[in-house]
Write a protein that holds these residues in place. Structure first.
Motif, PDB file in Angstrom:
ATOM      1  N   GLN A   1      58.807 -20.555 -52.376  1.00 28.73           N
ATOM      2  CA  GLN A   1      57.560 -21.304 -52.364  1.00 28.73           C
ATOM      3  C   GLN A   1      56.606 -20.798 -51.283  1.00 28.73           C
ATOM      4  OE1 GLN A   1      58.202 -22.265 -55.267  1.00 28.73           O
ATOM      5  NE2 GLN A   1      57.459 -24.355 -55.075  1.00 28.73           N
TER       6      GLN A   1
ATOM      7  N   THR B   1      62.771 -22.339 -50.213  1.00 26.11           N
ATOM      8  CA  THR B   1      61.745 -22.279 -49.177  1.00 26.11           C
ATOM      9  C   THR B   1      61.097 -20.904 -49.135  1.00 26.11           C
ATOM     10  OG1 THR B   1      63.025 -23.878 -47.874  1.00 26.11           O
ATOM     11  CG2 THR B   1      61.260 -22.703 -46.738  1.00 26.11           C
TER      12      THR B   1
ATOM     13  N   SER C   1      53.387 -26.997 -52.029  1.00 21.25           N
ATOM     14  CA  SER C   1      54.810 -26.995 -52.309  1.00 21.25           C
ATOM     15  C   SER C   1      55.582 -26.319 -51.174  1.00 21.25           C
ATOM     16  CB  SER C   1      55.082 -26.280 -53.632  1.00 21.25           C
ATOM     17  OG  SER C   1      56.446 -26.339 -53.975  1.00 21.25           O
TER      18      SER C   1
ATOM     19  N   PHE D   1      58.249 -28.583 -55.851  1.00 19.09           N
ATOM     20  CA  PHE D   1      59.350 -28.334 -54.917  1.00 19.09           C
ATOM     21  C   PHE D   1      60.622 -29.043 -55.366  1.00 19.09           C
ATOM     22  CE2 PHE D   1      61.499 -30.363 -51.211  1.00 19.09           C
ATOM     23  CZ  PHE D   1      62.270 -29.264 -50.849  1.00 19.09           C
TER      24      PHE D   1
ATOM     25  N   TRP E   1      55.935 -28.700 -48.248  1.00 12.60           N
ATOM     26  CA  TRP E   1      57.023 -29.653 -48.498  1.00 12.60           C
ATOM     27  C   TRP E   1      58.385 -28.999 -48.279  1.00 12.60           C
ATOM     28  CZ3 TRP E   1      56.182 -34.582 -48.520  1.00 12.60           C
ATOM     29  CH2 TRP E   1      54.992 -35.114 -49.044  1.00 12.60           C
ATOM     30  N   ALA E   2      58.540 -27.744 -48.750  1.00 10.91           N
ATOM     31  CA  ALA E   2      59.811 -27.040 -48.616  1.00 10.91           C
ATOM     32  C   ALA E   2      60.152 -26.769 -47.152  1.00 10.91           C
ATOM     33  CB  ALA E   2      59.767 -25.722 -49.393  1.00 10.91           C
TER      34      ALA E   2
END
Length: 360
Positions: free
Chosen positions: A224, A221, A77, A275, A80-81
């Motif tokens: 995570q 962001t 996650s 996310f 991805w962030a």
């Protein structure tokens, strides 16, 4: 008059869009739960959590693997962030915010919601299945109580009524653990799920301060990334020493987990869903207000069991993912309780009537 009408219509559409985004966050949280659980049945996880358990002890399976599953998901996650922040040109802001007080608050929220609550959630899912999800949805009720205790926030009769509805719902869900048909580990799973709810409730109180002063996308962001790294570099090694006897034991498990292709495909998807869920939750809150956004996100008390049933039970044909009728009823009842905590449900009808009158 035409300008005023246009402005009112724009405001109404903005509110509706915010509600839609916040509701979508609850749905994505349900898919995150389902794909995370599916990933922990594939590849090397199938050996660890299968009938033979690959020679692992019960404590290692319950706690170390639970922490590892949470760490792998949160790491995916976080990736991805970070990729999204880079795409939006906000990576510089991400590193600058880490040095500020609001950034430090978000780090604290991530430590509470990641290693503690996130791991408890994964362990509870493994022990008792999707029935624990409505229990974890108690976090808005717990957050309201903690907000009153810690920050002297308002807690009126309506909010107390909503908390009461949530508590009654949790007891209805817990009642399924009574009797000979209850699966082994259900009671422990429900108890651990309550730890997750408390952790997320506390995280919501702490993160509310941080996200009020920094970009929500940057806050996500930070949350995570810190959650994934703290799980991976702190909690998993500690559990490795406690339950496995050495850090090398947990390191070996980490390497095997991240190199298990059949499982990592689903962890990548669960990380993306997590996310998107957090991002939509923050964005929805900013558009329709934190109270209503929290209520909309709380619909994961229904979407979680539903998505797990669809993905795990219907599509993958894995037994044990159907829920008794009382659990479905309690999940829907808890959604109403969460809505009552966040706002007066009658206000939704009033707003709809007002918008229609203004449009007319």
């Amino acid at each position: 008059m035409e300008a005023l009408t246009a402005k009112q219509k724009l405001s109404a559409n903005f509110l509706k869009k915010g509600i839609s985004i916040a509701l979508f966050s609850g749905l994505m949280y349900g898919f995150y739960s389902a794909f995370l659980t599916l990933g922990m049945t594939k590849g090397v996880w199938g050996d660890w959590l299968g009938p033979n358990t690959a020679g692992l002890s019960a404590l290692v399976i319950t706690y170390l693997l639970g922490a590892l599953g949470s760490a792998v998901n949160d790491t995916c996650s976080a990736i991805w962030a970070i990729l999204f922040a880079g795409y939006k040109g906000k990576l510089g802001d991400f590193f600058r915010c880490l040095k500020t007080k609001p950034g430090a608050v978000m780090v604290l929220a991530a430590l509470i919601g990641g290693p503690i609550a996130g791991t408890a959630y994964v362990v509870a899912l493994q022990k008792a299945g999707s029935i624990v999800i409505p229990i974890t949805a108690l976090c808005p009720a717990i957050g309201a109580i903690l907000g009153k205790v810690l920050f002297k926030q308002k807690l009126d009769k309506r909010m107390m009524s909503g908390i009461g509805i949530c508590v009654i719902s949790s007891f209805l869900i817990g009642s399924t653990s009574i009797g000979g048909d209850a699966p082994e580990g259900l009671v422990l799973g429900l108890a651990i799920a309550l730890i997750a709810a408390i952790g997320w409730g506390f995280e919501g109180c702490v993160a509310g301060y941080g996200t009020s002063m920094i970009d929500s996308e940057i806050g996500i962001t930070i949350r995570q990334a810190v959650s994934g790294l703290s799980n991976l570099l702190i909690l998993v090694p500690i559990f490795g020493v406690i339950f496995g006897g050495s850090i090398n034991f947990s390191t070996d498990l980490v390497v095997k987990a991240f190199t298990s292709g059949p499982a990592m495909i689903w962890f990548a998807i669960s990380g993306l869903c997590a996310f998107v869920s957090y991002m939509c939750w923050y964005n929805g809150n900013s558009m329709c207000g934190a109270a209503l956004g929290m209520a909309c996100n709380g619909t994961f008390s229904f979407w979680g069991p539903f998505c797990c049933w669809i993905i795990m039970g219907v599509i993958c044909g894995i037994d044990g993912w159907s829920l008794p009728p009382i659990a479905w009823i309690a999940a829907v009842l808890m959604m109403f309780g969460i809505l009552t905590i966040a706002m007066n449900p009658m206000d939704l009808l009033k707003k709809k009537t007002t918008v229609e009158n203004e449009a007319a």
